[in-house]
Design a protein around this motif. Structure first.
Motif, PDB file in Angstrom:
ATOM      1  N   SER A 171       0.872  -0.910   0.156  1.00 60.98           N
ATOM      2  CA  SER A 171      -0.246   0.326  -0.398  1.00 60.98           C
ATOM      3  C   SER A 171       0.649   1.020  -0.496  1.00 60.98           C
ATOM      4  O   SER A 171       1.652   1.137   0.575  1.00 60.98           O
ATOM      5  N   CYS A 172       0.071   2.090  -0.303  1.00 58.04           N
ATOM      6  CA  CYS A 172       1.187   3.100  -1.116  1.00 58.04           C
ATOM      7  C   CYS A 172       1.160   4.378   0.413  1.00 58.04           C
ATOM      8  O   CYS A 172       1.699   5.760   0.423  1.00 58.04           O
ATOM      9  N   SER A 173       0.007   4.471   1.322  1.00 54.02           N
ATOM     10  CA  SER A 173      -0.483   5.296   2.231  1.00 54.02           C
ATOM     11  C   SER A 173      -0.546   3.965   3.937  1.00 54.02           C
ATOM     12  O   SER A 173      -1.069   3.171   2.945  1.00 54.02           O
ATOM     13  N   ARG A 209      -3.403   5.134   5.299  1.00 58.01           N
ATOM     14  CA  ARG A 209      -4.630   5.564   4.787  1.00 58.01           C
ATOM     15  C   ARG A 209      -5.046   4.142   3.848  1.00 58.01           C
ATOM     16  O   ARG A 209      -6.045   3.785   4.094  1.00 58.01           O
ATOM     17  N   GLU A 210      -4.253   3.574   2.543  1.00 60.65           N
ATOM     18  CA  GLU A 210      -4.197   2.524   2.766  1.00 60.65           C
ATOM     19  C   GLU A 210      -4.420   0.876   2.808  1.00 60.65           C
ATOM     20  O   GLU A 210      -5.131   0.369   2.402  1.00 60.65           O
ATOM     21  N   GLU A 254      -6.794   1.378   5.203  1.00 63.06           N
ATOM     22  CA  GLU A 254      -9.205   1.508   4.486  1.00 63.06           C
ATOM     23  C   GLU A 254      -8.788  -0.062   4.341  1.00 63.06           C
ATOM     24  O   GLU A 254      -9.460  -0.936   4.137  1.00 63.06           O
ATOM     25  N   ARG A 255      -7.895  -1.218   3.607  1.00 62.86           N
ATOM     26  CA  ARG A 255      -7.762  -2.371   3.196  1.00 62.86           C
ATOM     27  C   ARG A 255      -7.731  -3.597   3.940  1.00 62.86           C
ATOM     28  O   ARG A 255      -8.695  -4.098   4.069  1.00 62.86           O
ATOM     29  N   GLN A 258       2.488   9.907   1.533  1.00 67.72           N
ATOM     30  CA  GLN A 258       2.978   8.663  -0.060  1.00 67.72           C
ATOM     31  C   GLN A 258       4.588   7.619   0.952  1.00 67.72           C
ATOM     32  O   GLN A 258       5.279   8.185   1.424  1.00 67.72           O
ATOM     33  N   PRO A 312       1.334  -0.023  -6.211  1.00 67.27           N
ATOM     34  CA  PRO A 312       0.299  -0.095  -6.579  1.00 67.27           C
ATOM     35  C   PRO A 312      -0.518  -1.328  -7.080  1.00 67.27           C
ATOM     36  O   PRO A 312      -1.173  -2.310  -7.043  1.00 67.27           O
TER      37      PRO A 312
END
Length: 341
Positions: free
Chosen positions: A91-93, A95-96, A99-100, A205, A211
């Motif tokens: 994941s790139c952050s 947050r990602e 979220e995942r 980031q 990605p």
């Protein structure tokens, strides 16, 4: 109590490793908890929550250590969570990452409900007991919280700390181990389990994000999640495909016959669910291919056979269409990714 929650066997295996590291008889404790012999050896196996909760209780009693969950988190790696672990690592952050986690956590365990909430200056990651399900052991929740704080440190550096940690568990006699792990303001006997993170850090980031790798593993996660949920015609077709693909690419007529349907009825059911037989076939093959790629002992020629391709070159062309890489190139990418985990 309906539909008892389950967790991946690999998650419970981390506790077994902790017990062995302490010099305790992990095998005997697993047997006492009601785990069948070899239950933790199946990478895709699942354990009932009542059994894993009993194992946590026995483990804490045998070790005499109420902070056992915090220590067990050290035996958890991204590979423990299969495709979810790889997707999070790519994941790139942050947050990602979270979220995942919220989207696909049921692949690992359906014992909890997760929520990521965006506030004015922070993000709040909540994890609560699923209604009608048994309550996980407090030590399991300790481990869960510690795993995600450690995951953040793996991406941002050892000095990272959340803004605050709230745990529903009663305050232990010696809270020092919890303070040492989280290094943040800590509230016990809280109304809910919650990790709070600073917004700028969460959204920045990450240089090591990938990605494409994250998206490829999401294909596996979607398939796994569908298999855990209530049946639909799409899932029924996928289940039949997985059974019949090693015998060669099955026709839509053959799958319809296996489901006791006419070809027209099968096509109608799939169209009502917004898909088609050809699309389900391609998506199932792609998800299975990415899953097999993570199994080092599965050769590329074996993958072609398991996915019903007539030869390796046909499989290689399809795989490059899905990922932009040949099977051997993709496997090398995975090896490089494992080295950074």
């Amino acid at each position: 109590m309906t539909n008892e929650a389950t967790t991946l066997a690999s998650w419970t295996r981390a506790l077994r490793k902790q017990l062995d590291a302490l010099g305790l008889d992990g095998e005997q404790l697993c047997a006492q908890a009601g785990l069948e012999p070899g239950a933790l050896d199946d990478p895709n196996g699942r354990c009932p929550l009542s059994v894993t909760t009993r194992l946590w209780q026995l483990a804490v009693a045998a070790s005499g250590d109420p902070a056992l969950g915090l220590k067990t988190s050290q035996f958890v790696s991204p590979t423990t969570f299969h495709a979810l672990g790889y997707a999070l690592a790519a994941s790139c952050s942050l947050r990602e990452v979270f979220e995942r986690t919220v989207r696909y956590h049921q692949v690992v365990s359906d014992a909890m409900e997760l929520e990521l909430r965006e506030c004015a200056d922070c993000y709040e990651f909540r994890f609560r007991n699923s209604p009608g399900k048994l309550l996980p052991a407090p030590e399991a929740l300790d481990a869960f919280a510690a795993i995600y704080v450690r995951s953040c440190r793996n991406r941002l550096g050892r000095d990272f700390a959340p803004m605050a940690v709230y745990l529903q568990r009663p305050e232990p006699a010696d809270p020092q181990p919890w303070h040492a792990v989280f290094r943040a303001p800590l509230v016990f006997s809280a109304p809910e389990n919650l990790l709070r993170f600073a917004k700028p850090v969460f959204e920045q980031q990450l240089d090591d994000g990938n990605p494409e790798l994250a998206e490829h593993n999401e294909a596996v996660l979607k398939l796994n999640l569908e298999q855990l949920q209530a049946p639909s015609w799409l899932r029924k077709v996928r289940a039949r495909l997985q059974t019949q693909l090693p015998d060669g690419e099955p026709s839509a007529e053959r799958i319809a016959q296996a489901l006791h349907l006419s070809l027209r009825s099968l096509q109608r059911h799939l169209a009502e669910e917004g898909t088609s037989y050809e699309r389900v076939l391609a998506e199932t093959r792609q998800a299975l291919a990415l899953q097999y790629m993570r199994e080092a002992r599965c050769t590329i020629s074996e993958m072609a056979y398991l996915l019903g391709f007539s030869d390796v070159s046909s499989f290689s062309r399809a795989f490059k269409r899905w990922t932009g890489q040949s099977p051997s190139q993709y496997r090398e990418t995975l090896k490089d990714e494992r080295k950074t985990l």
